[in-house]
Write an enzyme that holds these catalytic residues in place. Structure first.
Site, PDB file in Angstrom:
ATOM      1  N   LYS A 164       0.873  -0.988   0.023  1.00  0.00           N
ATOM      2  CA  LYS A 164      -0.015   0.065  -0.085  1.00  0.00           C
ATOM      3  C   LYS A 164       0.740   1.219  -0.093  1.00  0.00           C
ATOM      4  CE  LYS A 164      -4.394   0.838   0.302  1.00  0.00           C
ATOM      5  NZ  LYS A 164      -5.472   0.101  -0.264  1.00  0.00           N
ATOM      6  N   GLY A 189     -24.916   2.855   2.619  1.00  0.00           N
ATOM      7  CA  GLY A 189     -23.933   3.460   1.610  1.00  0.00           C
ATOM      8  C   GLY A 189     -24.415   3.037   0.498  1.00  0.00           C
ATOM      9  N   VAL A 190     -24.915   3.736  -0.547  1.00  0.00           N
ATOM     10  CA  VAL A 190     -25.185   3.255  -1.976  1.00  0.00           C
ATOM     11  C   VAL A 190     -24.219   3.921  -2.901  1.00  0.00           C
ATOM     12  CG1 VAL A 190     -27.633   2.055  -1.680  1.00  0.00           C
ATOM     13  CG2 VAL A 190     -27.470   4.394  -1.783  1.00  0.00           C
ATOM     14  N   GLY A 191     -23.124   4.074  -2.744  1.00  0.00           N
ATOM     15  CA  GLY A 191     -22.045   4.677  -3.860  1.00  0.00           C
ATOM     16  C   GLY A 191     -21.776   3.646  -4.729  1.00  0.00           C
ATOM     17  N   VAL A 248     -20.102   0.883  -4.982  1.00  0.00           N
ATOM     18  CA  VAL A 248     -20.495  -0.647  -4.992  1.00  0.00           C
ATOM     19  C   VAL A 248     -21.932  -0.923  -4.430  1.00  0.00           C
ATOM     20  CG1 VAL A 248     -19.697  -2.689  -3.759  1.00  0.00           C
ATOM     21  CG2 VAL A 248     -18.170  -1.047  -4.380  1.00  0.00           C
TER      22      VAL A 248
HETATM   23  P1  NAD Z   1     -18.316   5.347  -2.525  1.00  0.00           P
HETATM   24  O1  NAD Z   1     -17.412   6.570  -2.157  1.00  0.00           O
HETATM   25  O2  NAD Z   1     -18.692   5.140  -4.135  1.00  0.00           O
HETATM   26  O3  NAD Z   1     -19.549   4.915  -2.005  1.00  0.00           O
HETATM   27  C1  NAD Z   1     -19.625   5.121  -0.295  1.00  0.00           C
HETATM   28  C2  NAD Z   1     -21.127   5.768  -0.167  1.00  0.00           C
HETATM   29  O4  NAD Z   1     -21.251   5.467   1.312  1.00  0.00           O
HETATM   30  C3  NAD Z   1     -21.098   7.103  -0.356  1.00  0.00           C
HETATM   31  O5  NAD Z   1     -22.028   7.155  -1.524  1.00  0.00           O
HETATM   32  C4  NAD Z   1     -21.560   7.876   0.732  1.00  0.00           C
HETATM   33  O6  NAD Z   1     -22.023   9.157   0.618  1.00  0.00           O
HETATM   34  C5  NAD Z   1     -21.708   6.752   1.722  1.00  0.00           C
HETATM   35  N1  NAD Z   1     -21.922   7.013   2.977  1.00  0.00           N
HETATM   36  C6  NAD Z   1     -20.653   7.667   3.715  1.00  0.00           C
HETATM   37  N2  NAD Z   1     -20.856   7.718   5.113  1.00  0.00           N
HETATM   38  C7  NAD Z   1     -22.016   7.044   5.166  1.00  0.00           C
HETATM   39  C8  NAD Z   1     -22.934   6.914   6.639  1.00  0.00           C
HETATM   40  N3  NAD Z   1     -22.466   7.306   7.724  1.00  0.00           N
HETATM   41  N4  NAD Z   1     -24.248   6.364   6.258  1.00  0.00           N
HETATM   42  C9  NAD Z   1     -24.429   5.898   4.905  1.00  0.00           C
HETATM   43  N5  NAD Z   1     -23.657   6.065   3.820  1.00  0.00           N
HETATM   44  C10 NAD Z   1     -22.656   6.716   4.052  1.00  0.00           C
HETATM   45  O7  NAD Z   1     -17.505   4.056  -1.976  1.00  0.00           O
HETATM   46  P2  NAD Z   1     -17.384   2.752  -2.964  1.00  0.00           P
HETATM   47  O8  NAD Z   1     -16.438   2.477  -3.901  1.00  0.00           O
HETATM   48  O9  NAD Z   1     -18.823   2.198  -3.137  1.00  0.00           O
HETATM   49  O10 NAD Z   1     -16.770   1.579  -1.610  1.00  0.00           O
HETATM   50  C11 NAD Z   1     -17.601   1.165  -0.540  1.00  0.00           C
HETATM   51  C12 NAD Z   1     -16.803   0.746   0.579  1.00  0.00           C
HETATM   52  O11 NAD Z   1     -16.609  -0.566   0.063  1.00  0.00           O
HETATM   53  C13 NAD Z   1     -15.567   1.223   0.973  1.00  0.00           C
HETATM   54  O12 NAD Z   1     -15.416   1.176   2.249  1.00  0.00           O
HETATM   55  C14 NAD Z   1     -14.547   0.941   0.240  1.00  0.00           C
HETATM   56  O13 NAD Z   1     -13.179   0.877   0.976  1.00  0.00           O
HETATM   57  C15 NAD Z   1     -15.054  -0.675   0.013  1.00  0.00           C
HETATM   58  N6  NAD Z   1     -14.529  -1.372  -1.238  1.00  0.00           N
HETATM   59  C16 NAD Z   1     -14.493  -0.720  -2.381  1.00  0.00           C
HETATM   60  C17 NAD Z   1     -14.062  -1.387  -3.401  1.00  0.00           C
HETATM   61  C18 NAD Z   1     -14.260  -1.026  -4.813  1.00  0.00           C
HETATM   62  O14 NAD Z   1     -14.118  -1.646  -5.856  1.00  0.00           O
HETATM   63  N7  NAD Z   1     -14.852   0.252  -4.896  1.00  0.00           N
HETATM   64  C19 NAD Z   1     -13.450  -2.751  -3.177  1.00  0.00           C
HETATM   65  C20 NAD Z   1     -13.472  -3.321  -1.814  1.00  0.00           C
HETATM   66  C21 NAD Z   1     -13.844  -2.516  -0.968  1.00  0.00           C
END
Ligand code: NAD
Length: 372
Positions: A83, A183-185, A187
């Protein structure tokens, strides 16, 4: 080639190499941690964060790089764990010169560390880094990369949720099951779509209200408040936002038989795996169920380059990996999170032992053979 990049080793027990890169001409202060390369080059994202000091950054990069070793080991990506972190506020320090210096820093390790996207690092930033080093992954498909990992992570989590339903209820069908997604970002939204298509009733919480409204319109997601999403009665709680959400305060309030989501480092402390198990909550260890993204990136290293079919086939093994862990957990009466750590440690130790044996047995290496 600039001479302003100063690279110094930081000796850390248990890590192959930890290095500090400082270039005062552009304000770069970064650390790369190569935790373990027994299984392959150490791949892990580049995070930029306004750490209070170097000690805090070092703590984070150590923890994250070790986590990558475990994640890649259990997912059999053929990669090791590493990392990188850049200390600084992304709003203030980002510049082309900074990323070029970071690229030179990555390049100085000669491929032992391979970088990728992470918090506050975009594909555009990686494009700049690529001008200084070839050890970069996760670029756009058009540039020969594997592209955005999120849909692949979501696919793995979806399959993992089905495996958990099968384990708990005897059927992996999502029909009529209630899933609460925190969290509906990137993923979480892709996961929600798959679950709805499979017949689940999906609730979602997010800080971004527009996103919730859009998903309500598109797929019938039920917008739920941040406070209710963790306590509502459901069949699966899927945390896809933040780490450390499983702790002494939250676990007693869960109203679900299953926790399975994408976020990293979900347990505040390792002991919280036991707290969940004691309450009969089935836990899908985070770095096993969310490995779809790293699996997809790892396919870039296959002979012939990236191939989505290969990636999907490997991601489809996630349910099997989870079932193996739940079986170990049951038989050995340990939490699944501990079973995952043990399995990862064993995979790395076995590979290390095999490498040593091969080196000792290879002609011209190790002990001279009798009669030779
Ligand atoms: P992202 O930033 O696109 O989505 C995260 C979402 O969570 C955002 O929409 C944000 O507004 C919301 N959020 C933040 N705080 C919150 C809360 N207190 N309550 C509810 N919602 C909240 O991130 P992502 O890429 O979708 O990743 C999500 C998680 O999965 C992260 O922890 C990331 O480390 C992990 N992850 C992601 C991947 C990947 O391929 N993107 C791979 C492995 C792990």
């Amino acid at each position: 080639m600039t001479k302003t990049l100063q690279i110094t080793d930081i000796p850390v027990a248990g890590y192959e190499r930890v290095v500090r890169g400082v270039d005062s001409s552009c304000g770069l202060h970064a650390i790369i941690a190569v935790h373990d390369t027994t299984l392959g080059p150490a791949l892990g994202g580049l995070r930029m964060w306004p750490y209070a000091n170097e000690e805090e950054a070092l703590f984070d990069v150590k923890r994250l790089s070790r986590g990558m070793t475990f994640k890649s080991a259990v997912a059999h990506t053929g990669l090791g764990g590493g990392k990188a972190v850049i200390l600084g506020d992304p709003k203030k320090v980002k510049s082309e010169a900074l990323y070029l210096a970071m690229g030179r820093f990555v390049d100085s390790l000669g491929g032992k560390y391979i970088t990728a996207e992470d918090v506050n690092t975009s594909v555009q930033d990686l494009e700049i880094i690529r001008r200084a080093t070839k050890y970069v992954t996760g670029l756009e498909r058009k540039d020969g990369g594997s592209g955005n990992p999120s849909p692949y992570t979501a696919y793995g989590v979806f399959l993992g949720i089905r495996a958990a339903l099968g384990w708990k209820f005897g059927s992996d069908s999502c029909k009529g099951k209630v899933v609460a997604i925190q969290g509906v970002g990137a993923v979480g939204s892709a996961l929600a779509k798959r679950l709805v298509d499979a017949g689940a009733k999906v609730h979602g919480a997010d800080k971004n209200q527009d996103r919730l409204k859009q998903l309500e319109k598109e797929i019938g997601l039920v917008p739920t408040s941040e406070s209710d999403i963790m306590t509502m009665k459901c069949d699966v709680f899927a945390p896809c936002a933040l780490g450390a959400v499983l702790n002494d305060q939250t676990i007693p309030k869960l109203n679900t038989p299953i926790v399975a989501g994408a976020a990293n480092n979900l347990l505040l402390e390792p002991r919280h795996g036991k707290v969940l198990a004691d309450r009969d909550v089935l836990y899908a260890p985070d770095y096993v169920i969310n490995a779809g993204g790293i699996i997809n990136v790892s396919v870039e290293f296959h002979p012939g380059g990236y191939d989505e079919k290969v990636s999907l086939t490997k991601i489809e093994r996630i349910p099997q990996a989870l079932k193996e862990l739940w079986t170990i957990a049951k038989e050995e009466r340990i939490p699944p999170s501990d079973a995952a750590d043990r399995l990862a440690e064993r995979i790395v130790a076995d590979a290390r032992g095999k490498k040593k044996a091969d080196a000792a047995g290879a002609p011209g290496k190790g002990k001279p053979r009798s009669g030779g």
